[in-house]
Write a protein that holds these residues in place. Sequence first.
Motif, PDB file in Angstrom:
ATOM      1  N   MET A 212       0.756  -1.144   0.205  1.00 30.17           N
ATOM      2  CA  MET A 212      -0.012  -0.085  -0.116  1.00 30.17           C
ATOM      3  C   MET A 212       0.771   1.110  -0.176  1.00 30.17           C
ATOM      4  SD  MET A 212      -2.884   0.867   2.714  1.00 30.17           S
ATOM      5  CE  MET A 212      -4.166  -0.341   2.337  1.00 30.17           C
ATOM      6  N   ILE A 213       0.460   2.536  -0.652  1.00 23.70           N
ATOM      7  CA  ILE A 213       1.310   3.597  -0.636  1.00 23.70           C
ATOM      8  C   ILE A 213       0.135   4.614   0.022  1.00 23.70           C
ATOM      9  CG2 ILE A 213       2.158   5.378  -2.043  1.00 23.70           C
ATOM     10  CD1 ILE A 213       3.597   3.116  -3.766  1.00 23.70           C
ATOM     11  N   ILE A 214       0.763   5.436   1.047  1.00 22.11           N
ATOM     12  CA  ILE A 214      -0.154   6.417   1.598  1.00 22.11           C
ATOM     13  C   ILE A 214       0.761   7.837   1.277  1.00 22.11           C
ATOM     14  CG2 ILE A 214      -1.389   5.160   3.127  1.00 22.11           C
ATOM     15  CD1 ILE A 214       0.624   6.178   5.391  1.00 22.11           C
ATOM     16  N   ALA A 215       0.056   8.961   1.313  1.00 18.85           N
ATOM     17  CA  ALA A 215       0.717  10.212   1.134  1.00 18.85           C
ATOM     18  C   ALA A 215      -0.227  11.261   1.779  1.00 18.85           C
ATOM     19  CB  ALA A 215       0.717  10.635  -0.435  1.00 18.85           C
ATOM     20  N   SER A 216       0.757  12.317   2.445  1.00 15.89           N
ATOM     21  CA  SER A 216      -0.261  13.351   2.986  1.00 15.89           C
ATOM     22  C   SER A 216      -0.515  14.209   1.810  1.00 15.89           C
ATOM     23  CB  SER A 216       1.084  14.185   3.710  1.00 15.89           C
ATOM     24  OG  SER A 216       1.887  14.929   2.549  1.00 15.89           O
TER      25      SER A 216
END
Lengths: 351, 149
Positions: A212-216
Amino acid sequence: MKKIAIVGYAQNKILASAGALNEVELIMPVVHKIFNNLGISQKEIDFTCSGSCDYLQGAAFAFVEGLSAIQTNPPIKESHVEMDAAWALYESMLKIQMGDADTALIYGFGKSSPGDLDSIISLQMDPYYISPLWPDRISLAALQAQVLLNNNIINKDEIMHAVIESRNNGLNNLNALIQTSITEDEYQKDLVLSSPLRALDCPPISDGASAMIIASEDKAFNFSSNPIWIKGIDHRIETSNLGARNLSSSPSIKSAMKSLDIENTAFDIAEIHTQFSHEYPFLRKLLNLENVPINLSGGPLVGNVMMAAGLDAIGKVYEQLSTNSYKRGLAHATSGPCLQHNMLVSLEKNS
Amino acid sequence: MTKQETLKLQAPFELSYDYKRSSGPIMSKFFEALSKKKILGTKNASGKVFVPAAEFDPNTNEALTEFVEVESTGIIESWSWVANPKPHHLIQSAFAFVLIKFNGADTSMLHMVSECAESDLAKGVKVKPVWSSDPKEMILDIKYFVLEK
């Protein structure tokens, strides 16, 4: 607090046995897949965090080898949790909130096929009062099932329907390990392993990996035009003193719900990390999800990669919100015997 | 065998914990008493008794240091019948994992019940311990429990 979004998720097809493929060979394809989907590379990732269990590989610091699957030169900031990768997501969110990162790659992997999962999980328990008795994970889950049945919180019909529904939903999930439905008759004839649980009430031994990739908020739109916002995340643990717990309820889930202020939230969809069938009706009631579609992926009963299945619950809600008209979703991840740890993640997309 | 082969260095590889685990000030008292066929619990400020002896109260977070002896008999709180034990189980005929609340205790202890039928088990059924003839100050100083008839 910074707003943080999920911008990508990928999962390998779950296998009953990955055979000679090692953990690196499980992780690498799924990490490449998520990078290719987003058209990015490790260079765009500020922080990398994995979830796995050294007990499954039978060697201390076995998780370090997993890093061979990603590009670590030039040096990267990375960490690991000896837990389901849902908790690696939690750590990554803290890292972003602290201002140390704007983007994070999370991956979880597990290969349960080489060993005997029941005896391995026994070794992870309290070494004084519990492990020497060699309680297997199914018997421990069964103790809670019995408490829930005795207290009329759930009934046997609900347990059976949880299995049948899970199997039916799994037919639509291309990554599911089990893709066959079952009838009531087949269920009733199934072998009881640890009463009241039958073999069909338990998750299949599974091998796989997910990422999974998360970002602000500042970076999320660089990756996706449709980020799914993590509106709230809360993690609570109950005591390791099994006999001191109230197994007929879940104080940890209740306090997580309260903390997220979701007791009255109308979710459109939910994925819950219910590894044993009795946990499904129990949590559906506890989480006020009785009229909500739950585990459209089939959930853990059709594929349960240890250390990735919790992240998968979050990933599946992300996929549903991304591709369907659903607006609000709830994901649940668990760890430990009899739902000892619980994490709730509330997800939302912009209307 | 050639001369070169006999010079190979060899060492045994035995995967084990080659150390003894300390059980600390609270649990060691519980295990010492257990080896003498006594069951100890710890009591919190409001009188709640934890058996087996707990180091702290998970709800109030208070350290528990006051010991109380409870009866060695108790009742079944929950059970799971294992009809076909696996190789790692300690009892190789059908048995049950149980949560047992000793008389005088407010919490339960995980253990096993043997020498009975599945239909004998229910919440509230009375059980008594079968003691090991070779106590080692560990939880298996009770081999398992049987129904108290």
